[in-house]
Enzyme design. Sequence first.
Site, PDB file in Angstrom:
ATOM      1  N   GLU A 197       1.189   5.949   0.152  1.00 29.05           N
ATOM      2  CA  GLU A 197       1.119   4.895  -0.581  1.00 29.05           C
ATOM      3  C   GLU A 197      -0.145   4.542  -1.740  1.00 29.05           C
ATOM      4  OE1 GLU A 197       2.696   2.983   3.710  1.00 29.05           O
ATOM      5  OE2 GLU A 197       0.986   2.330   2.938  1.00 29.05           O
ATOM      6  N   GLU A 202       0.963  -5.649   1.613  1.00 25.19           N
ATOM      7  CA  GLU A 202       1.812  -4.674   1.357  1.00 25.19           C
ATOM      8  C   GLU A 202       2.281  -4.893  -0.083  1.00 25.19           C
ATOM      9  OE1 GLU A 202       3.406  -2.509   3.459  1.00 25.19           O
ATOM     10  OE2 GLU A 202       2.936  -3.169   5.426  1.00 25.19           O
ATOM     11  N   HIS A 248      -1.788  -1.927   1.705  1.00 25.98           N
ATOM     12  CA  HIS A 248      -0.457  -0.766   2.055  1.00 25.98           C
ATOM     13  C   HIS A 248       0.538  -0.936   0.799  1.00 25.98           C
ATOM     14  CE1 HIS A 248      -0.948   0.528   6.307  1.00 25.98           C
ATOM     15  NE2 HIS A 248      -2.066  -0.234   6.440  1.00 25.98           N
ATOM     16  N   HIS A 260      -2.242   5.504   4.586  1.00 25.33           N
ATOM     17  CA  HIS A 260      -0.912   6.116   4.455  1.00 25.33           C
ATOM     18  C   HIS A 260      -1.076   6.698   3.111  1.00 25.33           C
ATOM     19  CE1 HIS A 260       0.778   3.303   7.386  1.00 25.33           C
ATOM     20  NE2 HIS A 260       0.494   4.296   8.234  1.00 25.33           N
TER      21      HIS A 260
HETATM   22 ZN   LIG Z   1       1.308   1.867   5.068  1.00 30.72          ZN
END
Ligand SMILES: [Zn+2]
Length: 1087
Positions: free
Chosen positions: A757, A936, A851, A754
């Site tokens: 990010e 994350e 992420h 992504h």
């Molecule tokens: Zn992500």
Amino acid sequence: MFAFGRSHFTWNGTLRELEGSYAADCTARRRSSMAASPSAVSGLEVLISTLQVEIKTNRHIGLKAEAAGAVLPTLNLLRDNSKHARRASACLWVIQVLSSTGSTAKLIGERHGLDIIYCLLPHYTTRHLLTLKAALHAFAALLHTKANVCLAVSKGYIAGLLRLYEDWHSKDGQHSATAICHALLRCLHEATHRTAGRKAVMSQGGLRILYQVTQTCLSSEGLESLLEPTVQLMRKCLPKTRVPLTSDQSAYTFPLPGRPHSVPETELASGGSSEESDDDEEADDGREEDNKDDDDDLETDVSKLRQRPDPDRPKELLSQYGRFCPEFSCDFQEDLMSEQEERSTASSSSSDKDAVFLTSVFPHTARTNGRRNSSTCELSPSLSRSHSETGMSTTAAALFESHSSSSVLSSSPGARTAARQATKEAPRYQRRDGRDHMDKRAEQSQRRTMMDLLLERRRACTPNHEPKLYCSAAAKVRSIPGFTILAFPDFWGHMPPPGCEPMASRKPDIQRQKVLQDVQRFLDAEDVIDRVVFDLEDDTLQGPADSLWFFSKFECGNLRKAVQVRRFEYDLVLNADANCSQHSQWFYFEVSNMAADVSYRFNIINCEKSNSQFNYGMQPVLYSVREALEGRPHWIRSGTEVCYFRNHFYPKRGRMKASFYTLTFTITFKHSEDVCYLAYHYPYTYSALKAHLNVLQKSVDPAQVFFQQQVLCCSLSGNPCPVVTITACPASRGMKDMQQLRDRPCVMLTARVHPGESNASWVMKGTLEFLCSCDLVAQSLREAFVFKLVPMLNPDGVINGMNRCDLNSEDLNRQWCKPDHVLNPTIYHTKGFLYYLNSIGRTPLVFCDYHGHSRKKNVFLYGCSVKETLWQSGSDVDTVGLKEDPGYRTIPKTLDCIAPAFSFNSCNYLVEKSRSSTARVVVWREMGVLRSYTMESTYNGCNQGIYKGFQIGTRDLQEMGVKFCQSLLSLTRDTKFVYSRSLIKHVDFDHNVLGHRSHNCFEDDEPPLIEDIEYSTDCTSLEGADLDSDVNSNMASADDEGEGDEGHTATKDCRPIAAVGGEGLHIPSNPVGGGSCLAASTPAATS
Ligand SMILES: [Zn+2]
């Protein structure tokens, strides 16, 4: 005989009883003079008290009442008892309750229920407050249906409600009737759920009335409770405005293979579907989703959880990936030689490119697709555009000033003179277009001098960053617009500022202030400028002298348009992801021509996510060129009055229902004439990765560290996607050592699928640097594992400043089940490589995809567990017989011990259906990797551990990358490795882990804000009347308040009349609306 006991309540029974008790009176003939008999009223009371119970258990009470034919008699009762305040209250409560059913409310509306009630609403009075309140709540309940709102609008009732509100508000000096004001607001809120209601409020000057009311509320104590609903009401009524764009479609389009060039303009869907699932793999956004039972999303099909699906491609296609295991084919002896050679050629070629960099070619304005940057790059135009008065470029000016100030860039007098000379002699030129070739040449040589001087004098040396290497990497990048300009921070480098940056404290009423400012902007157009000062698609647009200048046409840049709305306030519109019209959230742009010590307000008006950590202490980041030149090259958390709320903009072509959110913040720049950069989070470009890998390659000792960069594949627009192998060179070429090398388990780490990010890239940077370092743990890790890293899974998205997708406008982390080899090459080949490792018996021991998480704090892991998923879902599948290795918990538990930013409690191991095509789930299910994770990292900061209360910085993110590597030592049971013994003792291996249940990953972990962040159309602070207490107080009143005798009306919300002051105790003879008013004929008591 009918029993009134609640347990025996039936509609028919009660109604029969009521009808029976006053059947003789209850006829149309005598209605005008009729009042219900005492027994009827007691029946009514029982009915009401019963309803209180009923309504809690039965949402369809209106339908029941309709079926029983009870609705109209109730309305008749109200009409007939309108002079009798207490009985009228009772009827009004019943109507309120019945109106909770839409069709019933409509029926009541059709039978003039609105008219009857409206006529009961008087101008300011201190009498009959309880009845009045009941009337308003009944009125509000009726306005729940569209038909009734239209009816109310057509009869002028909305205008009437506004006047009433104004009247009550201005005359209620003692604030004794705020409950009435609240009830009036509630009616207006109900009405403004509908377009007709909002239009009526606006056309009646409602916005100004409400705005003035808020001004008095702000200045008087005791009225605070009215502020929030009034402000929300205004926000709701602000006319919907299209974003100031010619098209929602991204300014960047890219022809996809096998598809027509033009991408159709798609409408932004409304409601849940316009809410993208979030920028994070794991979090579904949006209120709708939040309200759903999240457990529904859990995979409960045991066969899906446990069976491995067939591979998505034939085995023959896997052999091509053998080349990504160079450690097996490498003859380390020879490799050492060739690597040295490679390094020498690499350095010579990079110096060639440096020369290229220093020539300056201005960007072409034509939009070309996937164009390679024209082999040259220069710094951004604000750093080079002509300064109208002095004829100096801003860079030159900045340089000049920094060189002439002795504190900075301490340089020999000669060099300083040279720099000054260089800047003075810099030729005048027009910006970008229509420039003279001779000028250009002269300027090139000037720039070369300046740049070299600048770099030579550069004292602050950013570790593992080489500007020249960065330039040569950037020159090869293929971007959609063909970037030729570098953003200064990427070129110059960033170092984390010293110290920690605390989360910003939020002013309790900041959102209200901002909304009020927006309303004021609408009401008083005098100081509104509304001038476009930057447009990504219009290169000819020059920033006016009296405004800030913006720019974003560089790698990772994202700003579509800037509009100066007031002198020091700008609306900014972000560019949608390439080839689509959505996903705007990431931003990165340059701003210049500022004055120091002035507060500039920035509003990013087309954010799409429904909530943001910007409401919980997070700030954007800012980089100042002047500060960097003075030795402080830092991205700093900046901005005050940061606030994120839903606004009144909607997409150019989308439905009006789709809404945007504003991120607003205020920046006070430290220096005038500076060039600054603002970003959502610490930028990390594709060129930065390329340059970084080259620096690392040069930095490692090839006798010890095996480090190899290869090209996994090219992205859609032709950018190489690097794959890196890092391991320890074998101690010798002897059989045993070579065998040990071949036996090392693989660890595969990926990041940045992504593009928005960027935190994931900083974590990856930390991982890469650590794995290449001389640290003893790193050495142990290299000896224990072979690391395979794909640091940037979505190069095109990153380069083109996208937030979520790739050029195919798809979320690449939803393509892992069946990636398309043409459209999703990086995913297709990463998965292919994993298949290959699988096929040769070298399935990775650990897989982790890095992420960023925009809605949570801390850093945490998502893993996969069959048992936990079944438990959490409440599945009745017997899990006792299911065998599952709890080893997936070892890494999170270790990280909990060693990584300060990490939060074990935020981790979970649930397999969701909606995530079935993410890297984590596919690698776990299809490759059988037990330890398959998503890591994350917050954009904001931590709320636990030693970093509690601080925003996360690049140092912390890089540290997280280091800690993740260190945690891998817990998997090496072979305690011969240095440190592993001491590390492992912290880790309670796989014991006592089964008692833990995963936390629900969908829940925001934010406490409710003191200020009501109201995103829905409902205003929670205006929830309906507390029917129970109102009814009870009405019932408890011993005195059957007859006509002219209601001095004892005391309620919880409305103070006793006696306390109010006692004057004007009468219902006015001329209530608003003026129609046939039953209340008006009430003989008023005069006291
Ligand atoms: Zn992500």
